[in-house]
Scaffold this active site. Structure first.
Site, PDB file in Angstrom:
ATOM      1  CG  HIS A 117     -18.554  -3.359  34.363  1.00 14.40           C
ATOM      2  ND1 HIS A 117     -17.698  -4.165  33.650  1.00 14.40           N
ATOM      3  CD2 HIS A 117     -18.586  -2.177  33.708  1.00 14.40           C
ATOM      4  CE1 HIS A 117     -17.234  -3.494  32.603  1.00 14.40           C
ATOM      5  NE2 HIS A 117     -17.757  -2.281  32.619  1.00 14.40           N
ATOM      6  CB  CYS A 118     -16.461   0.755  38.157  1.00 14.61           C
ATOM      7  SG  CYS A 118     -16.492   2.506  38.556  1.00 14.61           S
TER       8      CYS A 118
END
Lengths: 386, 158
Positions: free
Chosen positions: A191-192
């Site tokens: 998850h960026c």
């Protein structure tokens, strides 16, 4: 168990007018607006443009990312380019422009594309899976049963599939549940926060394009600004004079200097992942590196060929979105939604929807809906069981 | 006893949903979309094994074709990369085209084979490509307990 009369919708009947009432109730029955599936989506996502754009609930630092890129590039085009065009070549703003466009477009696509979210199981599916799992301790509500796993053999490797308690499915291989977005994502990478979205099967190629083009852009701006300052110092009385004449360059230099290392490093890391057909998740956990002491482990998904790995990850077919964001939720009072006799207590009105894909960017279907489903919709109106 | 329906219309008018059978995914070849061809016990009295296997095998072939990595997908991928992926907004991808073919195939199978036997296939895309859902209908004339008269054994899937 009562047998209920169950009406099926004939797919041909949807296209041609029939004497029987249409599946979608006419306005005089109820003035309830037909809702799209994104409005009842169970995960923690936000939707814009009537479901066309999907982002995670927390936008993370996406505004910061965009702001930095726009600011630095803007300063570059305004302050450095005129000097460089005069003294060097006019290719410089052209190259810079192309890189900038690539960066912005791939960033927006990474942020706004469905990363490969798996829709949650319908109640019947969940019940079916429950039946298959032997669970004698289910009576106690406080005791959580041990994580359920299923084993499959892929390419002579034993892979464990875990059961997801939230989505009520056995996760396919390489799928992971993102707690920030509360969704299972296929080929979950990470998850960026910089893009404000998960990176998964569907948007990995956009993410990779973004970081590679951003590293080129950062390095390019860094190089150009350094050249600009060097040329100015030679013409004038030194570096200090050059910096005073063009203070924006100093800011760009600082931003680029600090970002180029991390971005280049990230690009390098992801290039390695692409070449080995690995995900960040697998790499961090050491799933295939034999950390658990088992020497026979290898990546079962790798094609053992650099080119083929790269091509399959970056140039492979683009899978469709499995959450039909813009489809319509089957109405409660349309004929096919009589409660099914399967013994589900009508505790909550939790409508699970999954639907046909192929929606991103397409114009919405014409109003008498449920047409998104070519198959007769057997919609269940009850809810969560186990 | 076998329930006879002659077409989807009859199914619609006189059927009631008894139970659903789920054909799970087969991951032995990796993450590609492929369904198990194991014949579920609940369908034993409703449809011939060969017909069922034929349907699932054809579906598997369609999906394999959609996910095939070859000349055309490379071309599509490279073209998309060169245009900064904007082309995905304008063009229908090969995968989407094949999904449409699959929908038509399932509809055709339903009309010709499954509906006359009181069964209904649901397109896997509507279930997140996780399962092929087969709904089993009973004639509402026979109101005997229709819910899992044959308790679904755990032989399904796995």
């Amino acid at each position: 168990m009562k047998n209920r009369e169950y009406q099926q919708i004939d797919p041909q009947a949807l296209a041609t007018p029939t004497p029987t009432p249409p599946p979608r109730p006419l306005p005089e029955h109820k003035t309830k607006r037909a809702r799209r599936k994104w409005e009842v989506f169970p995960g923690k996502n936000r939707f814009y443009c009537d479901g066309r754009i999907i982002v995670a609930r927390q936008s993370g630092v996406l505004p910061l990312t965009l702001g930095l890129i726009l600011l630095t590039s803007g300063l570059f085009f305004i302050f450095d380019c005129p000097f460089l065009v005069k003294h060097l070549t006019s290719c410089i703003p052209a190259i810079g422009g192309v890189l900038f466009v690539f960066v912005i477009i791939s960033l927006l696509q990474t942020s706004f594309t469905d990363p490969g979210i798996l829709p949650r199981a319908t109640p019947e599916e969940a019940a079916d899976i429950e039946k298959q799992i032997d669970n004698p301790a289910a009576s106690s509500s406080s005791y959580r049963p041990p994580p359920r796993t299923k084993e499959v053999v892929i390419n002579q490797q034993v892979v464990k599939l875990k059961y997801c308690f939230t989505c009520k499915i056995f996760r396919p291989p390489r799928t992971s549940h993102c707690s920030l977005c509360d969704n299972c994502v296929e080929r979950f990478d990470h998850h960026c926060p910089w893009v404000g979205n998960c990176v998964g099967k569907r948007n990995y190629r956009f993410f990779y394009t973004f970081i590679v083009s951003l590293s080129f852009l950062t390095a390019f701006i860094f190089g150009c600004v350094t050249t600009h300052l060097a040329l100015r110092s030679q013409e004038g009385n030194g570096l200090v004079f050059a910096l005073q004449a063009s203070p924006a360059s100093a800011l760009e230099l600082v931003v680029c200097f600090f970002s180029v290392w991390s971005i280049l490093g990230l690009s390098g890391f992801h290039t390695y992942l692409v070449a080995a057909n690995l995900t960040t998740n697998e790499d961090i956990k050491g799933s295939w590196s034999g950390k658990s002491g088992n020497e026979d482990v290898g990546n079962p998904y790798s094609y053992n060929s650099l080119i083929k790995n790269c091509c399959s990850v970056l140039c492979g077919p683009m899978p469709p979105s499995l959450i039909d964001r813009r489809g319509f939720v089957p109405s409660d009072d349309s004929v096919q939604t009589s409660p099914v006799e399967i013994e589900l207590p009508a505790a909550k009105n939790d409508i699970n929807m999954v639907g046909r894909a192929v929606t991103s960017g397409r114009p919405p279907p014409p109003p008498p809906p449920v047409v998104t489903l070519q198959q007769p919709a057997i919609s269940i109106q009850s809810h969560s069981t186990a | 006893m076998a329930t006879e329906f002659h077409n989807l219309q009859e199914l619609r008018h006189s059927a009631s949903l008894a139970t659903k059978v789920f054909i799970q995914r087969d991951y032995s070849d990796g993450t590609i979309c492929k369904f198990q061809t194991k014949f579920p016990a609940e369908l034993d009295s409703r449809i011939e094994r060969s017909l069922f296997e034929e349907t699932v095998k054809t579906l598997n072939c369609y999906y394999a074709e959609a996910e095939k990595i070859g000349g055309q997908s490379y071309l599509e991928g490279c073209l998309a990369c060169a245009t900064a992926y904007i082309i995905f907004l304008c063009m229908e991808t090969r995968y989407e085209k094949i999904l449409k073919k699959i929908s038509m195939f399932i509809q055709e199978q339903n009309e010709k084979i499954y509906a006359p036997r009181g069964l209904l296939l649901t397109d896997p895309i509507e279930r997140g490509m996780r399962v092929i859902e087969i709904s089993i209908f009973e004639d509402s004339g026979s109101t005997s307990s229709s819910s899992s008269g044959s308790s679904p054994s755990s032989s399904t899937a796995q």
